[in-house]
Design a protein around this motif. Structure first.
Motif, PDB file in Angstrom:
ATOM      1  N   ASP A 145       0.858  -1.176   0.000  1.00 43.15           N
ATOM      2  CA  ASP A 145       0.000   0.000   0.000  1.00 43.15           C
ATOM      3  C   ASP A 145       0.904   1.239   0.000  1.00 43.15           C
ATOM      4  N   TRP A 146       0.367   2.335  -0.487  1.00 40.07           N
ATOM      5  CA  TRP A 146       1.188   3.550  -0.553  1.00 40.07           C
ATOM      6  C   TRP A 146       0.275   4.769  -0.616  1.00 40.07           C
ATOM      7  N   SER A 147       0.881   5.940  -0.429  1.00 41.16           N
ATOM      8  CA  SER A 147       0.165   7.209  -0.587  1.00 41.16           C
ATOM      9  C   SER A 147       1.211   8.296  -0.823  1.00 41.16           C
ATOM     10  N   TYR A 148       0.728   9.485  -1.189  1.00 42.68           N
ATOM     11  CA  TYR A 148       1.639  10.626  -1.302  1.00 42.68           C
ATOM     12  C   TYR A 148       1.724  11.311   0.055  1.00 42.68           C
ATOM     13  N   THR A 208       5.148  -0.228   4.834  1.00 43.40           N
ATOM     14  CA  THR A 208       5.977  -1.446   4.949  1.00 43.40           C
ATOM     15  C   THR A 208       5.328  -2.538   5.786  1.00 43.40           C
ATOM     16  N   THR A 209       4.148  -2.262   6.356  1.00 44.06           N
ATOM     17  CA  THR A 209       3.472  -3.282   7.154  1.00 44.06           C
ATOM     18  C   THR A 209       2.100  -3.650   6.595  1.00 44.06           C
ATOM     19  N   SER A 210       1.767  -3.166   5.416  1.00 41.34           N
ATOM     20  CA  SER A 210       0.411  -3.356   4.877  1.00 41.34           C
ATOM     21  C   SER A 210       0.100  -4.812   4.569  1.00 41.34           C
ATOM     22  N   CYS A 249      12.128  -6.507  -4.984  1.00 41.41           N
ATOM     23  CA  CYS A 249      11.482  -5.408  -5.698  1.00 41.41           C
ATOM     24  C   CYS A 249      10.252  -4.965  -4.909  1.00 41.41           C
ATOM     25  N   ILE A 250      10.335  -3.814  -4.266  1.00 42.41           N
ATOM     26  CA  ILE A 250       9.175  -3.238  -3.597  1.00 42.41           C
ATOM     27  C   ILE A 250       8.394  -2.445  -4.647  1.00 42.41           C
ATOM     28  N   ALA A 251       7.108  -2.729  -4.782  1.00 43.88           N
ATOM     29  CA  ALA A 251       6.312  -2.096  -5.829  1.00 43.88           C
ATOM     30  C   ALA A 251       4.970  -1.635  -5.286  1.00 43.88           C
ATOM     31  N   ARG A 252       4.449  -0.586  -5.903  1.00 40.73           N
ATOM     32  CA  ARG A 252       3.118  -0.108  -5.548  1.00 40.73           C
ATOM     33  C   ARG A 252       2.084  -1.151  -5.947  1.00 40.73           C
ATOM     34  N   LYS A 253       1.081  -1.356  -5.081  1.00 40.38           N
ATOM     35  CA  LYS A 253       0.124  -2.431  -5.343  1.00 40.38           C
ATOM     36  C   LYS A 253      -0.751  -2.157  -6.563  1.00 40.38           C
TER      37      LYS A 253
END
Length: 372
Positions: free
Chosen positions: A284-287, A298-300, A346-350
């Motif tokens: 998960d991510w956001s601006y 990092t815990t989603s 590879c960490i990527a946006r979901k």
């Protein structure tokens, strides 16, 4: 007459007996041949490697020096733009995290169990707050040159041991500038400077006594082959700017790394980067603000992919809290075992799952990109 006949018969009988006796040879005893005893073949006993003085690395699952295995690893922020190439010392890293930053670029965090003998690692770049949490998963000492404002309160926490080029107490003894590079891509570190800075800061140098490791590794001589998985000979993670890809080499079982339309090499030894395992971890991510600064959660938990030996399988991942390592599970809910060796994460946006692709050949990859 009878007497004569009797004498004659007696004479014939004696003559026959004598002749019979003369015709029979005495039997000679057979010679005794002594058999040589065949040597008894002793079973070949292969020497047992007890790995005396060694222990398995928490980063690769391979046997290394016991004292080295106890040491805390070093996590280093590495620039990953065209101006930052080639990177130096990076082929000695055991694990590499590739993570999005603002502007659709990626930045690397290289994790070293052993950096001895390295006189040039970098270029070292600034911190983004979520990288600190990835470094903590390995009980690593975190190294960077400066930081974004959102990282400052996290870096100030007592349980975060970091080495910054902007720290006046260690900056001059740990970091140096390469005059052949333009700032900010010209800051580098060496074994000597790293050790001096750690000593100056008084950081713990051995892994925490309660550290249990990050990955489950296959036992010696037991390869993970993902026989039911999908073919993954050419892997494109889907990042926008550097457009990286990996190519599987069946001869050595490694994935070789490319980006910016060329091989990704270590400038120190001209060696192309290669790893045994690839993990894709969707987050998960956001601006964070209007400037496009990202907040990677990092815990989603979420979906992911494990790739090794030319095959891939879907996984899910969880992470209990910011201080614990991520765990990866197969579709049956079992924690996965990965192969011994180096790993690229590879960490990527979901929301970019549809950008991940695998191909049979590099030609297929290039044709697909040309058609975009």
């Amino acid at each position: 007459m009878k007497k004569r006949m009797l004498c004659l018969m007696l004479a014939v009988s004696m003559t026959a007996t004598a002749l019979a006796g003369c015709g029979k040879k005495e039997e000679e005893p057979e010679p005794v041949v002594e058999k040589e005893e065949e040597p008894i073949e002793e079973p070949v006993v292969e020497p047992v490697d007890t790995h005396e003085g060694q222990a398995k690395s928490y980063l690769t699952g391979q046997w290394i020096d016991e004292e080295q295995a106890k040491k805390r690893p070093l996590a280093v922020m590495i620039g990953n733009t065209v101006d930052a190439l080639p990177q130096y010392g990076i082929s000695s890293a055991d694990i590499i995290y590739e993570v999005p930053v603002e502007g659709s670029y990626t930045r690397l965090m290289a994790i070293f169990q052993d950096y001895s003998g390295l006189d040039k690692i970098g270029s070292v770049r600034s911190c983004r707050h979520y990288f600190i949490y990835f470094a903590k998963e390995f009980d690593a000492i975190y190294t960077h040159y400066g930081q974004a404002v959102y990282a400052e309160p996290i870096l100030a926490q007592d349980d975060v041991n970091n080495l910054s080029g902007m720290d006046g107490t260690i900056g001059s003894i740990m970091f140096y500038r390469d005059t052949n590079r333009k700032a900010p891509h010209n800051a580098f570190i060496s074994e000597e400077g790293i050790n001096a800075a750690i000593e100056k800061k008084g950081y713990r140098t051995e892994l925490s006594s309660d550290y249990q490791g990050h990955y489950l590794f296959a036992e010696d001589e037991q390869e993970v082959n993902l026989t039911n998985g999908e073919d993954a000979l050419v892997v494109s993670p889907g990042y926008f700017v550097n457009k990286p890809w990996f190519v599987y080499n069946a001869e050595d079982g490694l994935y070789y790394r490319y980006e910016f339309k060329d091989k990704q090499i270590d400038g120190a030894n001209e060696q192309q980067l290669a790893v045994k395992n690839i993990l894709v971890q969707y987050c998960d991510w956001s601006y964070k603000d209007e400037n496009g600064y990202l907040d990677i959660n990092t815990t989603s938990g979420g979906d992911g992919i494990y790739i090794t030996n030319g095959k891939m399988e879907k996984v899910t991942w969880t992470k209990a809290n910011e201080n614990s390592p991520a765990r990866y599970f197969d579709e049956s809910g079992n924690e996965i075992t990965i192969n011994q060796g180096k790993t690229w994460v590879c960490i990527a946006r979901k929301d970019y799952k549809d950008r991940f692709h695998v191909y049979q050949t590099e030609t297929e990859l290039q044709e697909a990109r040309a058609a975009e």
